[in-house]
Design an enzyme around this catalytic site. Structure first.
Site, PDB file in Angstrom:
ATOM      1  N   ARG A 125      10.876 -35.586 -12.208  1.00 24.99           N
ATOM      2  CA  ARG A 125       9.570 -34.912 -12.348  1.00 24.99           C
ATOM      3  C   ARG A 125       9.700 -33.599 -13.111  1.00 24.99           C
ATOM      4  O   ARG A 125       8.861 -33.281 -13.956  1.00 24.99           O
ATOM      5  CB  ARG A 125       8.967 -34.684 -10.963  1.00 24.99           C
ATOM      6  N   HIS A 172      11.779 -29.187  -3.881  1.00 24.90           N
ATOM      7  CA  HIS A 172      11.201 -30.253  -4.694  1.00 24.90           C
ATOM      8  C   HIS A 172      10.978 -29.860  -6.153  1.00 24.90           C
ATOM      9  O   HIS A 172      11.094 -30.701  -7.039  1.00 24.90           O
ATOM     10  CB  HIS A 172       9.867 -30.712  -4.117  1.00 24.90           C
ATOM     11  N   GLU A 230      -0.187 -13.390 -12.670  1.00 25.53           N
ATOM     12  CA  GLU A 230       1.237 -13.196 -12.875  1.00 25.53           C
ATOM     13  C   GLU A 230       1.948 -14.541 -13.025  1.00 25.53           C
ATOM     14  O   GLU A 230       2.774 -14.719 -13.922  1.00 25.53           O
ATOM     15  CB  GLU A 230       1.815 -12.389 -11.709  1.00 25.53           C
TER      16      GLU A 230
END
Length: 173
Positions: A161, A122, A86
């Site tokens: 990032r 994060h 999934e």
């Protein structure tokens, strides 16, 4: 220490897409009820009945499309036997960052939910994929609430990032 789930910062305009195949059907129904009882806007993409021959992409794709098109205001919950296929499916869509959670583990992590908190703080994860055959109903409800109510930090290093990850999709079109 324990993480307090507080709704005070919660974006009331958030849409929550949810979808699963037969493996997560019973758990999805319970999650939908729990989320709606808490006043959340839930957009159920199925399955709408138990069919052991259905295929998870048929239910994950509409969730991922919804989150991809409105990634600033939408989150997704997807379920399957392991949650892995999934998540792989969902992560094919632009602006989707799906993570898998199985529930409590026997790790050295300070808190069993640390994976969810870190994925939100994060990675700004926007889809939670649950391994329905590995998680209890109670742990699934707690995981979903923690996922929905943990904010992204917006720290420069994390934004940098995520931008690099987004660039991969741009470069491969």
């Amino acid at each position: 220490g324990r993480i307090k789930i507080e709704k005070r910062w919660y974006n009331n305009g958030m849409k929550i897409f949810i979808g699963t195949d037969h493996a997560g059907y019973v758990l999805k129904e319970k999650l939908v009820s729990s989320l709606k009882a808490a006043g959340d806007e839930v957009i159920d993409k199925g399955a709408f009945g138990y069919d052991e021959h259905d295929d998870y992409p048929d239910f994950v794709i509409p969730v991922a499309e919804g989150v991809s098109k409105d990634s600033n205001h939408a989150k997704g919950i997807i379920l399957g036997a392991t949650g892995q296929g999934e998540a792989i499916t969902a992560n094919k869509f632009p602006h989707v960052r799906a993570v898998v959670y199985y529930g409590k583990s026997h790790s050295v992590v300070d808190d069993e939910a640390d994976v969810i908190v870190r994925s939100r703080e994060h990675n700004d994860a926007n889809i939670l994929s649950l391994g329905a055959r590995f998680i209890t109903e109670g742990d699934a409800i707690k995981a979903v609430k923690l996922f929905l109510y943990t904010p992204f930090t917006n720290e420069e290093r994390h934004l940098r990032r995520i931008k690099k990850i987004e660039q991969i999709a741009q470069n491969n079109r």
